[in-house]
Design an enzyme around this catalytic site. Structure first.
Site, PDB file in Angstrom:
ATOM      1  CG  HIS A 128      -7.348   2.665   0.637  1.00 45.90           C
ATOM      2  ND1 HIS A 128      -6.690   2.988   1.803  1.00 45.90           N
ATOM      3  CD2 HIS A 128      -6.429   2.021  -0.127  1.00 45.90           C
ATOM      4  CE1 HIS A 128      -5.444   2.563   1.756  1.00 45.90           C
ATOM      5  NE2 HIS A 128      -5.252   1.974   0.593  1.00 45.90           N
TER       6      HIS A 128
ATOM      7  CB  CYS B 200      -0.890  -0.012   1.239  1.00 42.55           C
ATOM      8  SG  CYS B 200      -2.021   1.377   1.349  1.00 42.55           S
TER       9      CYS B 200
ATOM     10  CG  HIS C 121      -5.427  -2.329  -1.660  1.00 40.20           C
ATOM     11  ND1 HIS C 121      -4.546  -2.909  -0.779  1.00 40.20           N
ATOM     12  CD2 HIS C 121      -5.160  -0.996  -1.624  1.00 40.20           C
ATOM     13  CE1 HIS C 121      -3.772  -1.970  -0.243  1.00 40.20           C
ATOM     14  NE2 HIS C 121      -4.127  -0.790  -0.741  1.00 40.20           N
ATOM     15  CD  GLU C 122      -6.237   1.418  -4.368  1.00 42.97           C
ATOM     16  OE1 GLU C 122      -6.479   2.382  -3.610  1.00 42.97           O
ATOM     17  OE2 GLU C 122      -5.106   0.885  -4.426  1.00 42.97           O
TER      18      GLU C 122
END
Length: 186
Positions: free
Chosen positions: A138, A92, A134-135
Site C-alpha cells: 500500500h 483488503c 500487503h501493508e
C-alpha cells in the site's frame, strides 16, 4: 473516563491515493502519533488485520497491524523477504468483502521505526508476513489484486465492478483526511 476513538473513513478501490507511492516520514512528532492512533482505531473498528496510511488518505509510509493478538505499527518499512512462498486468501479494507488467493513470501524481516523514531525490527512468517507485505505494498501504491495471476485478477475486477460499494459510476467518493500533509506536496 472513556477513551475517544478516532475512526477515519477508509478509501476504496479507485481512489488515486491508493495507487500513489507514499512519502517517507521525516517528523516523529505528535502529528505522527495521532496518525498511528487514527490508523489503529480505524483498523480495529473496520475490523481488519492491517491498515496503511494511504487507506485513510494520508500519503505517508506508516501502517498498523493486529495479528494473532499482537498490535503494532511500523514507520518507513524496509523488507527482506524469504525465498519460500505461501499461497492463500487475502483481502483488503479498501476492497471490502472480496478475498482472493495471492502468493507472498513465507517470512519477512521488516526494519523501520516506531512512532517515536526508535528503530524497530520485526520478524514474521505466515499471516504476519502476509500482512506486513500487503501493508508495505500500500505504501508503494500497489494493491494485492495487482499481484494476482491474470485469470484471478480478471475475476477480481469483475467482482469489484459488481460490488455494492463500487458505485454505478465507478467514481469513488473522496473524503478529506484530517491529517496535515505540510511539506509533502500532496
Amino acid at each position: 473516563m472513556e477513551s475517544l476513538l478516532s475512526v477515519t473513513p477508509i478509501r476504496l478501490f479507485g481512489d488515486p491515493v491508493l495507487t500513489t507511492k507514499a512519502a517517507p516520514v521525516v517528523d516523529f512528532d505528535a502529528e505522527l502519533r495521532r496518525l498511528v492512533q487514527d490508523l489503529t482505531d480505524s483498523m480495529q473498528a473496520a475490523p481488519g488485520s492491517g491498515l496503511a496510511a494511504p487507506q485513510i488518505g494520508v500519503g505517508l509510509r506508516v501502517f498498523t497491524w493486529h495479528i494473532e493478538g499482537e498490535l503494532g505499527h511500523l514507520v518507513n518499512p524496509e523488507l527482506a523477504l524469504s525465498a519460500d512462498e505461501q499461497f492463500g486468501p487475502e483481502g483488503c479494507l479498501s476492497l471490502p468483502g472480496l478475498t482472493f488467493d495471492c502468493v507472498r513470501a513465507q517470512s519477512v524481516i521488516a526494519r523501520g521505526f516506531n512512532m517515536y523514531g526508535d528503530p524497530v525490527l520485526i520478524e514474521g512468517s505466515d499471516l504476519l508476513a502476509r500482512c506486513i507485505q500487503h501493508e508495505t505494498d500500500h505504501l508503494d501504491g500497489v494493491l494485492f489484486i495487482d499481484r494476482l495471476d491474470t485469470e484471478t485478477r480478471k475475476q477480481a475486477m469483475k467482482a469489484i465492478r459488481e460490488a455494492d460499494w463500487s458505485g454505478l459510476s465507478g467514481v469513488p467518493t473522496v473524503k478529506v483526511s484530517p491529517h496535515s500533509m505540510n511539506g509533502f506536496g500532496l
